[in-house]
Design a protein around this motif. Structure first.
Motif, PDB file in Angstrom:
ATOM      1  N   LEU A  36      -6.514  -5.820   1.672  1.00  0.00           N
ATOM      2  CA  LEU A  36      -6.635  -4.639   2.521  1.00  0.00           C
ATOM      3  C   LEU A  36      -6.886  -3.395   1.667  1.00  0.00           C
ATOM      4  N   GLY A  37      -6.166  -3.275   0.563  1.00  0.00           N
ATOM      5  CA  GLY A  37      -6.390  -2.156  -0.348  1.00  0.00           C
ATOM      6  C   GLY A  37      -7.801  -2.176  -0.919  1.00  0.00           C
ATOM      7  N   ASN A  67     -10.089  -1.012   1.845  1.00  0.00           N
ATOM      8  CA  ASN A  67      -9.892   0.419   2.110  1.00  0.00           C
ATOM      9  C   ASN A  67     -10.437   1.292   0.989  1.00  0.00           C
ATOM     10  N   GLU A  68     -10.364   0.795  -0.237  1.00  0.00           N
ATOM     11  CA  GLU A  68     -10.855   1.545  -1.394  1.00  0.00           C
ATOM     12  C   GLU A  68     -12.378   1.478  -1.510  1.00  0.00           C
ATOM     13  N   GLN A 103     -14.499  -8.026   5.450  1.00  0.00           N
ATOM     14  CA  GLN A 103     -15.315  -6.932   4.920  1.00  0.00           C
ATOM     15  C   GLN A 103     -16.641  -6.855   5.668  1.00  0.00           C
ATOM     16  N   LYS A 141     -18.771  -0.752  11.645  1.00  0.00           N
ATOM     17  CA  LYS A 141     -19.043   0.631  11.248  1.00  0.00           C
ATOM     18  C   LYS A 141     -20.521   0.973  11.498  1.00  0.00           C
ATOM     19  N   LEU A 180       0.853  -1.184   0.000  1.00  0.00           N
ATOM     20  CA  LEU A 180       0.000   0.000   0.000  1.00  0.00           C
ATOM     21  C   LEU A 180       0.890   1.236   0.000  1.00  0.00           C
ATOM     22  N   GLY A 196      -2.124   4.391   1.154  1.00  0.00           N
ATOM     23  CA  GLY A 196      -3.393   3.693   1.324  1.00  0.00           C
ATOM     24  C   GLY A 196      -3.911   2.954   0.117  1.00  0.00           C
ATOM     25  N   ARG A 197      -3.246   3.082  -1.016  1.00  0.00           N
ATOM     26  CA  ARG A 197      -3.710   2.419  -2.237  1.00  0.00           C
ATOM     27  C   ARG A 197      -2.734   1.323  -2.639  1.00  0.00           C
ATOM     28  N   HIS A 238      -3.365  -8.872  12.285  1.00  0.00           N
ATOM     29  CA  HIS A 238      -4.387  -8.047  11.641  1.00  0.00           C
ATOM     30  C   HIS A 238      -5.569  -8.975  11.334  1.00  0.00           C
TER      31      HIS A 238
END
Length: 165
Positions: free
Chosen positions: A113-114, A117-118, A153, A160, A53, A56-57, A87
């Protein structure tokens, strides 16, 4: 002429001398910083074993010149666990047998993870498979990989939702 760059790698600022401006992020991580979790597979951006990453990408580090990323925030597989606590993606890969030989696993986890996050993972296994299609597994552990990503996910989405409510 020696060029120098500054990177934040796994939360630690690093000032690095680059004697050759053609050094890739992959070679810099493995050879100069001793972060060998990022793997050199095809060295052509086709297998995803080198996924990290950057800001973050996710990117294929074998295709990225280090000098082009001066000031970047880089996360490698070594930066995910917090001490002995894995993690959630690392734990899910273990739980769902998302690896066999393990060579591609760091790149798979970083890509997953990317993807999350995306905001591209969603809750559809086919969407996850499509989003992870740039990461190859020669052992064909794709079912476990997809299950692991889907579990994390869904867990993050539920967390969230609880915070918002």
């Amino acid at each position: 002429m020696i060029n120098s760059i500054s990177l934040t790698v796994n939360g630690v600022r690093r000032d690095i001398a680059l004697p050759d401006p053609r050094v890739t992020l992959l070679d810099l991580l493995r050879e100069q910083l001793d972060l060998t979790g990022t793997k050199k597979g095809c060295d052509r951006g086709q297998c995803g074993a080198c996924t990290i990453l950057v800001n973050g990408r996710r990117i294929n580090s074998c295709l990225a010149l280090a000098i082009s990323h001066d000031g970047a925030d880089i996360t490698t597989i070594e930066g995910l666990a917090q001490g002995d606590k894995l993690h959630p993606l690392q734990a899910a890969f273990i739980e769902h047998d998302g690896f066999q030989c393990g060579f591609c696993t760091p790149g798979q986890i970083m890509s997953a993870l990317g993807l999350i996050n995306e905001g591209q993972a969603g809750c559809d296994p086919e969407r996850i498979r499509e989003g992870m299609s740039g990461n190859l597994c020669r052992c064909s552990a794709y079912a476990g990989i997809t299950e692991a990503v889907l579990e994390v996910q869904q867990s993050l989405a539920a967390e969230k939702e609880r915070r918002v409510a």
